[in-house]
Design an enzyme around this catalytic site. Structure first.
Site, short mmCIF file in Angstrom:
data_model
loop_
_atom_site.label_atom_id
_atom_site.label_comp_id
_atom_site.label_asym_id
_atom_site.label_seq_id
_atom_site.Cartn_x
_atom_site.Cartn_y
_atom_site.Cartn_z
N CYS A 53 -46.32 45.40 -3.15
CA CYS A 53 -45.50 46.20 -4.06
C CYS A 53 -44.74 45.28 -5.02
CB CYS A 53 -44.53 47.07 -3.27
SG CYS A 53 -43.42 48.05 -4.32
N GLU A 110 -48.42 74.74 -2.12
CA GLU A 110 -48.20 73.83 -3.24
C GLU A 110 -47.22 74.42 -4.25
OE1 GLU A 110 -49.20 70.67 -3.87
OE2 GLU A 110 -49.95 70.66 -1.82
#
Length: 348
Positions: free
Chosen positions: A209, A36
């Site tokens: 969307c 990460e």
């Protein structure tokens, strides 16, 4: 759309998302944390080789914590954003000293460690411990901003806080779905809902969307505050004698903070004044530009070879007390900025 948003993302990730990345085959928080941090503002293709090298040298958090800072920076060299490496090292030391070598299991506690922000802490907790914690990195802001046509300026703190609240409201109810959901959002942002030319036809959220319904997904997310690009001229002094090079430690803040590099000057005349009376002569090498996120560095290297018998005690040491002579063979052991490392390697 809120009701089935998470379910769509989870189902899509399990069928179409990325599954072969090395940090996806583990629930070890050390390895997930390392990936990460490396993936912040860095492409997966670049991170892969660095990730494997780091694990070979630092297989666990205790090994990393015990390593010299210079060795950590040397392995990080070329990956950029070097504050990440310094925070990585400090974080490992704190995990060992404060948490007995075990990463905390809750995102709230993870976020108190050096270099771990709210989104990174949530990702670690979700991937390793199934915690229902929301992430909101750049890719996820784009996915959510488009899915819900968020027209608020995310440069404004209160608008970003509102998006955080929306992200938390969308979490799947089952903790066991958190790894797939978190990875799914990352995968959508990286491979489908890209900054330009989004592949809306393959998106599991396409029919709901709002940005796509408007016909202008690229207009989201809205962020008006942009950092201005700048340019800087830097004259680099490559000072050598026989098979060794003079390196200086860069300041603790700013570009390439804490790395070893070549001495810098603002202009050729400043360099000429500094070297007046030194034995040897200047050899100007071809200049080149190194592009950083918000700055272009126009680098002008100058090689100065001191004669073998020249007394070096009165030369660089007096001007750069934080410097040292380094044998050419050991240069890779020092954390060097990528353009400096390439310069030294390409020019012999």
């Amino acid at each position: 759309m809120n009701a089935d948003f998470a379910g769509r993302v989870v189902a899509w990730q399990r069928r179409h998302g990325r599954h072969a990345l090395p940090w996806q085959r583990t629930r070890d928080p050390y390895r997930v944390w390392l990936s990460e941090i490396m993936l912040q503002q860095t492409q997966v293709s670049t991170v892969l080789a660095y990730y494997e090298r780091f694990l070979q040298r630092f297989p666990d958090v205790a090994t990393l914590a015990a390593a010299p800072a210079d060795e950590v920076l040397a392995l990080w060299a070329g990956l950029g954003y070097y504050s990440r490496a310094r925070h990585l090292h400090r974080c490992a030391q704190e995990v060992v000293a404060t948490h007995g070598g075990a990463f905390p299991r809750r995102a709230e506690v993870l976020a108190t460690l050096p270099g771990i922000g709210r989104s990174t802490a949530a990702a670690i907790a979700a991937f390793c411990f199934d915690e229902r914690a929301a992430i909101l990195d750049g890719n996820v802001k784009r996915v959510l901003g488009r899915a819900f046509a968020v027209d608020d300026d995310l440069s404004v703190a209160r608008h970003e806080r509102a998006l955080w609240a929306r992200a938390e409201s969308l979490l799947p109810p089952a903790p066991g779905d958190m790894p797939a959901y978190t990875q799914g959002l990352m995968d959508l942002g990286a491979t489908v809902c890209t900054r330009s030319a989004p592949r809306c036809g393959t998106c599991p959220l396409a029919d709901t969307c709002l940005a796509r319904a408007e016909g202008r997904p690229e207009a989201y997310p809205v962020k008006t505050r942009r950092l201005r690009r700048s340019a800087q001229r830097v004259v680099l002094l490559w000072l050598s004698q026989q098979d060794r090079v003079w390196l200086v430690r860069r300041p603790a803040t700013g570009i390439w903070a804490g790395l070893w590099s070549l001495p810098e000057f603002d202009a050729p005349e400043v360099l000429a004044e500094a070297l007046a009376g030194w034995p040897g002569q200047a050899d100007w090498l071809p200049g080149f530009t190194h592009v950083l996120t918000h700055r272009d560095l126009h680098l002008e290297p100058v090689r100065w070879v001191l004669p073998a018998g020249a007394d070096t005690q009165a030369l660089p040491g007096a001007r750069w007390p934080q410097g040292r002579w380094v044998d050419a063979a050991s240069l890779p052991e020092h954390g060097l900025p990528a353009p400096v490392a390439r310069l030294l390697a390409a020019s012999g």
